[in-house]
Design an enzyme around this catalytic site. Structure first.
Site, PDB file in Angstrom:
ATOM      1  N   ASP A 483       0.807  -1.249   0.087  1.00  0.00           N
ATOM      2  CA  ASP A 483      -0.099  -0.035  -0.074  1.00  0.00           C
ATOM      3  C   ASP A 483       1.015   1.443   0.209  1.00  0.00           C
ATOM      4  O   ASP A 483       2.000   1.283   0.364  1.00  0.00           O
ATOM      5  CB  ASP A 483      -0.881   0.034   1.654  1.00  0.00           C
ATOM      6  CG  ASP A 483      -2.200   0.761   1.025  1.00  0.00           C
ATOM      7  OD1 ASP A 483      -2.135   1.570   0.185  1.00  0.00           O
ATOM      8  OD2 ASP A 483      -3.148   0.501   1.778  1.00  0.00           O
ATOM      9  N   ASP A 553     -10.718   1.989  -2.772  1.00  0.00           N
ATOM     10  CA  ASP A 553     -11.454   2.034  -1.168  1.00  0.00           C
ATOM     11  C   ASP A 553     -12.625   2.213  -1.359  1.00  0.00           C
ATOM     12  O   ASP A 553     -13.549   1.984  -0.321  1.00  0.00           O
ATOM     13  CB  ASP A 553     -10.699   3.158  -0.531  1.00  0.00           C
ATOM     14  CG  ASP A 553      -9.327   2.508   0.135  1.00  0.00           C
ATOM     15  OD1 ASP A 553      -8.948   1.584  -0.090  1.00  0.00           O
ATOM     16  OD2 ASP A 553      -8.675   3.434   0.761  1.00  0.00           O
TER      17      ASP A 553
HETATM   18  C1  GLA Z   1      -5.789   1.961   2.194  1.00  0.00           C
HETATM   19  C2  GLA Z   1      -6.087   0.764   1.431  1.00  0.00           C
HETATM   20  C3  GLA Z   1      -7.111  -0.210   2.481  1.00  0.00           C
HETATM   21  C4  GLA Z   1      -6.668  -0.341   3.876  1.00  0.00           C
HETATM   22  C5  GLA Z   1      -6.058   0.793   4.567  1.00  0.00           C
HETATM   23  C6  GLA Z   1      -5.303   0.316   5.423  1.00  0.00           C
HETATM   24  O1  GLA Z   1      -6.692   2.879   2.405  1.00  0.00           O
HETATM   25  O2  GLA Z   1      -6.598   0.893   0.142  1.00  0.00           O
HETATM   26  O3  GLA Z   1      -7.483  -1.157   1.487  1.00  0.00           O
HETATM   27  O4  GLA Z   1      -5.591  -1.584   3.420  1.00  0.00           O
HETATM   28  O5  GLA Z   1      -5.443   1.484   3.646  1.00  0.00           O
HETATM   29  O6  GLA Z   1      -4.893   1.415   6.309  1.00  0.00           O
END
Ligand code: GLA
Length: 732
Positions: A483, A553
């Site tokens: 990420d 997200d």
């Molecule tokens: C990002 C990702 C999510 C999750 C969060 C965790 O927003 O896109 O899927 O993994 O971080 O902090």
């Protein structure tokens, strides 16, 4: 090895012809050594060299230095690559600051090299070949005599793909140091015509909408200045005719194979001609090039379709799956996973996760992914990034112990990491404050209470590498979700002198690629997934290392219709991780049925992102069925041809066809219910017209031509956010 050439040089007409069975690209050597663009489009069987760029004495269009020919000006010549100060007032591909402070450069033709295959690009991701006979590469060497700078324009044409991969390399063969202010990866000049541009703008939780606009006079810019690809503007654009639609018409695609600041420009000049440039964004970019040094730009995959947008997508999906992604998983069924993020956020412990794992096993899921919060003392987003050691509070017996439990249940184990970041509250920061990107004497800007590591530095990469290695060697892990949860500000590296701070952002991307190269080579059995707050780094560059990415997200099925449609224009469905989450949805508050949520998520790489333990027995039964169904259709969805059938404000339909056209999956979605609906006919595409297809649910048989020409009427469902699936299997 087949030796039919894909590239020919015609000595008499001084033209290069790059071609395969479907496309042709023509380059001409023009007066004064200028390299002109002649044509890119459908295959020309017999080119006789008659096409030359026209000339005319035009006011305020400069002529070549020292020339009395007033009809020849670079101001309207269609060129392969432009620079500043040569009379071409359009946007330049190259802007080089010479030692004397000027930006003049006249790159003229020197020589060419044609070779089989496709050379790698040093330190950068790029499309590749598995056999040199798949493609041929033309390198055109252009020099600026006074400075000794050489530009190498590289063109690779694939035999069986409607793609030309282009990039540019600058070599300093002069005696003095220069600075690159801009070096586009490619330029495509098109003769005057009416065109439209499709781009993929968006925002966090709202990525990659299809936006289509007229190209008017002036300059249109699509870009990211956020240090990374960004949710706000993807680095893919397409240029098409006004009447091009999903099934017909011409379209050119431009995928920049890069994960940092990017810029795609379209300029419609005074005479209506178009100049398209793509490459690293010149904003905050400045690169010192010493004598003998070279600079290689990222690559652009230039694609062409004469069969509309679906035709372009088909070319790109196959190319990215087969010749950009390198993972051993690139053609394998991707696991159906459950991710604990939206189920627990940071609030979990091992017993809670075990309950989810137990349910996952009973439902037929294949992998459990442990998301953010497993390391350091991270109970919210304000700490521990940079400290990649397991939280003893959450896992008193260690991560390997939990991973073992997951495997004992017959599931694979995946883990979330965010290795490019640092929290102020971390041991890493306490030990190495200089590892963070920050401008001396200024408070760094905060985002999600985290900061960015200076990945351009070897020591920083090595630290992250060693920490990740310790986890990966210690614990059985089959998947990593990588990420990146903020954009880059405070662009200053403690490792570079003042006059080279313009290199920081590109060095960051090169550092990221270096780290990913090392880790993905060391751990080839891990399925690597990209993510940046959802789809903030959904790009062709990252796909070279990680064959899939978290799309957004936003897990709301209805919002996802638009997001997945836009994403599918350029990126293969096997790369699109898509999850079923709770209703009401956590991002939008919208309620949608399990069925609709399932159908949207099944239209990519299916996963679940909710607390399985809180589902009712009825919901569990639905999920069990969805998973069983997805296992049946998975190969067709992930690796078949994807076709967008309908995308209007209220209706979406798309389909997948496997390579021998025997297995077909169609999904259709209606957004809002209507009191007096019209009769909705659905016509399929891409089937074998002579074959018969049986609907796997109703057993009804229809011909391939029938399904494509007459289509069938869809049943109207009197509810909002409804969906349907049609699974058709060829009879015999
Ligand atoms: C990002 C990702 C999510 C999750 C969060 C965790 O927003 O896109 O899927 O993994 O971080 O902090």
């Amino acid at each position: 090895m087949t030796t039919t050439n894909l590239i020919e040089f015609d000595e008499t007409n001084q033209t290069f012809h790059l071609h395969n069975a479907s496309i042709s690209y023509l380059i001409g050597l023009d007066k004064g050594g200028f390299v002109s663009h002649l044509y890119f489009g459908r295959r020309i069987q017999h080119y006789h060299g008659q096409l030359k760029n026209p000339r005319r004495d035009r006011g305020f269009s400069d002529n070549l230095p020292g020339s009395k020919d007033r009809a020849f000006s670079l101001d309207f010549l269609l060129q392969e690559y432009s620079s500043k100060g040569d009379g071409d007032f359009r946007s330049s591909a190259a802007i080089i600051r010479q030692t004397d402070g000027t930006r003049s450069a006249f790159f003229t033709y020197d020589h060419y090299v044609i070779e089989w295959g496709k050379p790698k690009l040093a330190g950068l991701p790029a499309a590749y070949v598995e056999d040199p006979a798949e493609a041929q590469t033309l390198s055109l060497f252009l020099t600026d005599q006074p400075s000794g700078l050489t530009v190498i324009l590289k063109y690779t044409i694939y035999r069986d793909r409607n793609v030309i991969a282009r990039s540019t390399e600058l070599v300093n063969q002069g005696k003095t140091t220069v600075a690159i202010e801009k070096l586009a990866s490619m330029q495509l000049d098109l003769p005057a015509q009416s065109k439209q541009v499709i781009s993929l703008p968006g925002a966090h939780v709202n990525e990659r909408h299809l936006e289509r606009a007229e190209i008017n006079f002036g300059r249109k810019i699509f870009e990211s200045r956020r240090g990374t690809t960004s949710h706000q503007m993807n680095n893919f654009i397409a240029v098409c005719d006004p009447d091009t639609n999903e099934f017909q018409g011409e379209v050119y695609g431009f995928n920049l194979v890069y994960s940092g600041n990017h810029q795609e420009e379209i300029e419609k000049d005074q005479f209506g001609a178009l100049r398209i440039l793509a490459g690293i964004n010149p904003d905050q970019f400045d690169w010192e090039l010493k004598p003998t040094a070279r600079f290689q730009t990222p690559e652009v995959l230039l694609s062409y379709s004469a069969t509309g947008l679906n035709g372009l997508s088909a070319t790109l999906h196959a190319l990215l799956r087969e010749r950009v992604a390198r993972s051993k998983f690139k053609a394998q069924p991707r696991p159906i996973l459950v991710n604990n993020w939206e189920a627990t956020f940071w609030n979990f412990n091992e017993p809670k996760l075990r309950e989810i794992v137990d349910d996952a096993k009973n439902l037929g899921l294949e992998m459990f992914v442990l998301d953010d919060g497993w390391f350091g003392h991270r109970d919210k987003d304000d700490s521990s990034l940079g400290d990649w050691h397991v939280s003893e509070k959450k896992f008193p017996q260690g991560l390997a112990h939990f991973s073992k439990y997951v495997h004992q249940q017959g599931l694979q184990f995946g883990l979330w990491v965010e290795p490019e970041m640092i929290s102020l509250d971390s041991d890493l920061y306490r030990q190495h404050p200089d590892y963070m990107l920050r401008v001396p004497g200024r408070e760094p800007s905060v985002s999600r209470e985290q900061f960015v590591l200076d990945l351009g530095r070897k020591a920083v990469r090595e630290n992250v590498h060693q920490q990740l290695k310790a986890i990966l060697d210690h614990c059985q892990i089959e998947y990593i979700k990588w990420d990146m949860n903020r954009h880059i500000t405070d662009v200053y590296s403690a490792a570079l002198p003042a006059h080279r701070q313009g290199e920081v952002l590109h060095r960051y991307v090169l550092g990221l690629y270096q780290l990913l190269e090392e880790l993905t080579t060391e751990y080839p059995d891990i399925l690597w997934e990209g993510c940046s707050g959802g789809g903030g780094r959904f790009d062709t560059g990252l796909m070279y290392y990680m064959p899939q990415s978290w799309v957004s997200d936003n897990t709301d099925a209805i919002a996802r219709l638009q997001i997945q449609t836009g994403t599918s224009l350029a990126y293969p469905l096997s790369s699109m991780e898509s999850h079923v989450s709770v209703s009401p949805n956590q991002q939008t508050g919208r309620m949608a049925s399990f069925e609709t949520r399932g159908h949207v998520a099944m239209s990519g790489v299916l996963g679940y992102e909710l607390d399985l333990t809180k589902m009712t027995p009825t919901e569990k039964a639905i999920v069990k069925k969805q998973i069983a169904l997805y296992k049946e259709i998975r190969m067709t969805v992930q690796y078949g041809q994807f076709i967008r059938l309908v995308h209007t404000n209220n209706r979406y339909a798309w389909m997948f066809v496997n390579s021998d056209k025997t297995d077909v999956v169609v999904f259709s979605f209606k957004i809002l219910s209507e009191a007096q609906p019209d009769f909705k006919i659905l016509k399929l595409a891409g089937l074998a017209p002579e074959r018969l297809y049986r609907n796997a649910t109703t057993n009804e048989v229809m011909g391939g031509d029938e399904l494509m020409l007459t289509g069938f009427y869809e049943e109207n469902q009197a509810e909002d956010f409804s969906s349907a699936i049609y699974h058709l299997v060829a009879v015999d």
